[in-house]
Design an enzyme around this catalytic site. Structure first.
Site, PDB file in Angstrom:
ATOM      1  N   ILE A   1      35.599 -19.456  16.058  1.00  0.00           N
ATOM      2  CA  ILE A   1      35.945 -20.629  15.249  1.00  0.00           C
ATOM      3  C   ILE A   1      36.112 -20.265  13.781  1.00  0.00           C
ATOM      4  CG2 ILE A   1      35.303 -22.998  14.662  1.00  0.00           C
ATOM      5  CD1 ILE A   1      35.813 -22.572  17.649  1.00  0.00           C
TER       6      ILE A   1
ATOM      7  N   LYS B   1      24.710 -35.824  11.174  1.00  0.00           N
ATOM      8  CA  LYS B   1      25.452 -35.723   9.910  1.00  0.00           C
ATOM      9  C   LYS B   1      26.953 -35.740  10.169  1.00  0.00           C
ATOM     10  CE  LYS B   1      26.304 -31.637   7.934  1.00  0.00           C
ATOM     11  NZ  LYS B   1      27.620 -31.348   7.327  1.00  0.00           N
ATOM     12  N   ASN B   2      27.403 -34.947  11.142  1.00  0.00           N
ATOM     13  CA  ASN B   2      28.836 -34.803  11.380  1.00  0.00           C
ATOM     14  C   ASN B   2      29.470 -36.042  12.005  1.00  0.00           C
ATOM     15  OD1 ASN B   2      28.794 -32.275  10.271  1.00  0.00           O
ATOM     16  ND2 ASN B   2      28.767 -31.178  12.213  1.00  0.00           N
TER      17      ASN B   2
ATOM     18  N   CYS C   1      30.486 -25.383   2.791  1.00  0.00           N
ATOM     19  CA  CYS C   1      29.945 -24.073   3.140  1.00  0.00           C
ATOM     20  C   CYS C   1      31.034 -22.996   3.105  1.00  0.00           C
ATOM     21  CB  CYS C   1      29.357 -24.098   4.550  1.00  0.00           C
ATOM     22  SG  CYS C   1      27.765 -24.896   4.675  1.00  0.00           S
TER      23      CYS C   1
ATOM     24  N   ARG D   1      39.025 -23.407   6.164  1.00  0.00           N
ATOM     25  CA  ARG D   1      39.185 -24.625   6.955  1.00  0.00           C
ATOM     26  C   ARG D   1      40.251 -25.476   6.268  1.00  0.00           C
ATOM     27  NH1 ARG D   1      33.024 -26.446   8.311  1.00  0.00           N
ATOM     28  NH2 ARG D   1      32.613 -25.986   6.131  1.00  0.00           N
ATOM     29  N   PRO D   2      41.504 -25.122   6.427  1.00  0.00           N
ATOM     30  CA  PRO D   2      42.556 -25.769   5.657  1.00  0.00           C
ATOM     31  C   PRO D   2      42.759 -27.226   6.078  1.00  0.00           C
ATOM     32  CG  PRO D   2      43.507 -24.310   7.303  1.00  0.00           C
ATOM     33  CD  PRO D   2      42.034 -24.089   7.340  1.00  0.00           C
ATOM     34  N   VAL D   3      43.243 -28.025   5.120  1.00  0.00           N
ATOM     35  CA  VAL D   3      43.490 -29.441   5.403  1.00  0.00           C
ATOM     36  C   VAL D   3      44.979 -29.681   5.678  1.00  0.00           C
ATOM     37  CG1 VAL D   3      41.506 -30.186   4.045  1.00  0.00           C
ATOM     38  CG2 VAL D   3      43.749 -30.039   2.948  1.00  0.00           C
ATOM     39  N   ASP D   4      45.728 -28.608   5.904  1.00  0.00           N
ATOM     40  CA  ASP D   4      47.171 -28.785   6.084  1.00  0.00           C
ATOM     41  C   ASP D   4      47.500 -29.662   7.291  1.00  0.00           C
ATOM     42  OD1 ASP D   4      46.276 -26.508   7.687  1.00  0.00           O
ATOM     43  OD2 ASP D   4      48.383 -26.245   8.202  1.00  0.00           O
ATOM     44  N   GLN D   5      46.651 -29.619   8.334  1.00  0.00           N
ATOM     45  CA  GLN D   5      46.920 -30.435   9.521  1.00  0.00           C
ATOM     46  C   GLN D   5      46.799 -31.932   9.204  1.00  0.00           C
ATOM     47  OE1 GLN D   5      47.921 -29.123  12.718  1.00  0.00           O
ATOM     48  NE2 GLN D   5      48.290 -27.520  11.206  1.00  0.00           N
TER      49      GLN D   5
ATOM     50  N   ARG E   1      21.321 -30.124   3.418  1.00  0.00           N
ATOM     51  CA  ARG E   1      22.582 -30.802   3.692  1.00  0.00           C
ATOM     52  C   ARG E   1      22.676 -31.280   5.132  1.00  0.00           C
ATOM     53  NH1 ARG E   1      26.885 -27.341   3.496  1.00  0.00           N
ATOM     54  NH2 ARG E   1      28.104 -29.197   3.988  1.00  0.00           N
TER      55      ARG E   1
ATOM     56  N   ASP F   1      28.275 -24.282  15.603  1.00  0.00           N
ATOM     57  CA  ASP F   1      27.127 -24.696  14.797  1.00  0.00           C
ATOM     58  C   ASP F   1      25.780 -24.315  15.415  1.00  0.00           C
ATOM     59  OD1 ASP F   1      28.675 -25.693  12.789  1.00  0.00           O
ATOM     60  OD2 ASP F   1      28.265 -27.807  13.172  1.00  0.00           O
TER      61      ASP F   1
ATOM     62  N   ARG G   1      32.976 -30.729   2.281  1.00  0.00           N
ATOM     63  CA  ARG G   1      34.325 -30.810   2.855  1.00  0.00           C
ATOM     64  C   ARG G   1      34.649 -32.187   3.411  1.00  0.00           C
ATOM     65  NH1 ARG G   1      37.141 -26.600   3.125  1.00  0.00           N
ATOM     66  NH2 ARG G   1      38.543 -27.670   4.546  1.00  0.00           N
TER      67      ARG G   1
END
Length: 422
Positions: free
Chosen positions: A329, A22-23, A116, A121-125, A399, A307, A92
């Site tokens: 993590i 999936k990932n 989840c 898990r910010p998207v700022d990067q 999922r 995971d 996400r």
């Protein structure tokens, strides 16, 4: 919401074919947006997240369809660059369309993501990197609005991520593939799924060096073409089914998978007493007796994957001794602990550390899945418990695990899906 009814005391043994990851599949699907000619992707798992992303890409006017495990995509008919909240909120990985849209078409409007509830898990990067490439970024009403600099192309740059981010690395290498000039990315994620994406981009005509290392150099090209590519095996699904053997003195053979994808997990399985044998495309775990205790620290790849933390904790619950887990993590990734304790485990959490005192057996109980990987730890625990366990909110497991009931039944688990229509 559907539930699983599991009758325990199963010995988990048999063969199971592993699906595509999936990932890995999700960023590969997003990368299809970059190609000017049709792309074909094989070994794509049938999962809710995959269906959601295909629907999201199709909503842009792109012709994309899935038949069996193959997805075909032709971007010629794209008519908008918009990813709406009602789709993005469930997953996400939807943010991964931002880089390809911005790089190829010069603009994008993508809702901030959901997924989840395992932690921040910010998207700022992602956004910092795009700004370094000259993009104008604004966040309005929950949407990221991005526009390439004048001339319509992102600009190559030197950028080092403040923290290791898998999604950020993926998003930025996709964008950099079509940028004007050379991009040098530092502190990149090393996960096999990132490597898989970089390899597909190369097959599409991208120029990338340093694949699989912390520093990648991407020499931007003017256009990318379609290709035919196959998704890498799911290392987490592989580890999850092998974990069942360790919990039940079982014997599980996973096929269409590769040991090199999960060395840190296999090493811990051996430390817990399993006999691990491998071939080019298979891994076998055999277990006799109770597991030995183990100490786990989750780390970015090539460390122990977060995971797999919940599944290995479920094994440790049955170990002959005390195990310690340190989660580095995600700050909220022990939500499965109260549920495992309901099944008779003895786990105490203090901040990032969980201490697991092994017990002889799990005992059946009603439990609730709280996130994707936690759900699999509960399924495996229920399979070993004496009696019937009802697992609620199993949409989480759908999922990330393809055809999960049939695969578990083939391994000897007595499992039934209960459909609740209301």
């Amino acid at each position: 919401m559907d539930q699983f009814l599991i009758t325990g005391s199963s010995r988990i043994a048999g063969e199971v074919t592993i699906s595509g990851a999936k990932n890995a599949a999700l960023p590969l699907l997003a990368a299809m947006i970059l190609a000017e000619t049709p792309t074909t992707l094989h070994n794509v798992p049938s999962l809710q997240d995959v269906r959601t992303l295909i629907e999201l890409i199709g909503g842009m006017g792109i012709h994309i369809q899935k038949q069996d495990d193959t997805v075909t995509c032709d971007t010629k008919s794209i008519d908008n660059f918009y990813a709406p909240y009602d789709l993005v909120k469930t997953m996400r990985a939807s943010i991964l369309v931002l880089g390809p849209l911005l790089a190829r078409f010069g603009e994008a409007e993508v809702s901030l993501p959901g997924g989840c509830a395992i932690g921040s898990r910010p998207v700022d990067q992602h956004l910092k990197a795009f700004e370094a490439m000259g993009a104008e970024i604004s966040v309005e009403n929950g949407y990221v609005k991005a526009r390439a600099p004048k001339g319509g192309r992102l600009l190559g740059c030197h950028f080092s991520f403040d923290m290791i981010t898998v999604g950020g690395t993926e998003n930025v290498i996709m964008a950099a593939a079509l940028a004007k000039g050379t991009t040098v990315l530092g502190n990149c994620a090393l996960e096999p799924e990132v490597v898989d994406l970089a390899n597909m981009l190369v097959a599409m005509g991208a120029k990338i060096s340093g694949i699989g290392t912390a520093t990648m150099t991407i020499e931007g090209v003017e256009r990318l073409h379609g290709c035919e590519y196959s998704v890498v095996a799911d290392r987490i699904e592989t580890g999850s089914y092998l974990a069942g053997a360790l919990m039940t003195r079982g014997d599980v053979l996973t096929k269409k998978t590769t040991a090199s994808l999960l060395h840190p997990v296999l090493e811990k399985f051996e430390a817990m007493g399993a006999i691990i044998t491998t071939g080019d495309d298979w891994i076998r775990a055999q277990m006799k007796g109770r597991p030995k205790p183990v100490d786990i620290r989750t780390q970015p790849h090539p460390g122990f994957p977060t995971d797999m933390q919940a599944q290995v904790m479920a094994i440790a619950c049955l170990a002959n001794g005390t195990s310690t887990f340190i989660e580095n993590i995600f700050e909220n990734r022990y939500m499965h602990v109260p549920e495992l304790n309901r099944l008779g485990a003895s786990i105490q959490v203090d901040g990032h550390t969980a201490v697991v005192k092994g017990v002889e057996n799990f005992t059946a109980a009603p439990v609730m899945a709280t996130d994707l990987r936690a759900s699999m730890s509960l399924v495996m625990a229920a399979a070993t418990a004496e009696g019937d366990s009802l697992i609620d909110r199993i949409y989480h497991i759908d999922r990330g695990y393809e055809d999960v009931e049939n695969k578990l039944r083939a391994l000897g688990v007595t499992i039934e899906r209960i459909n609740n229509k209301d």
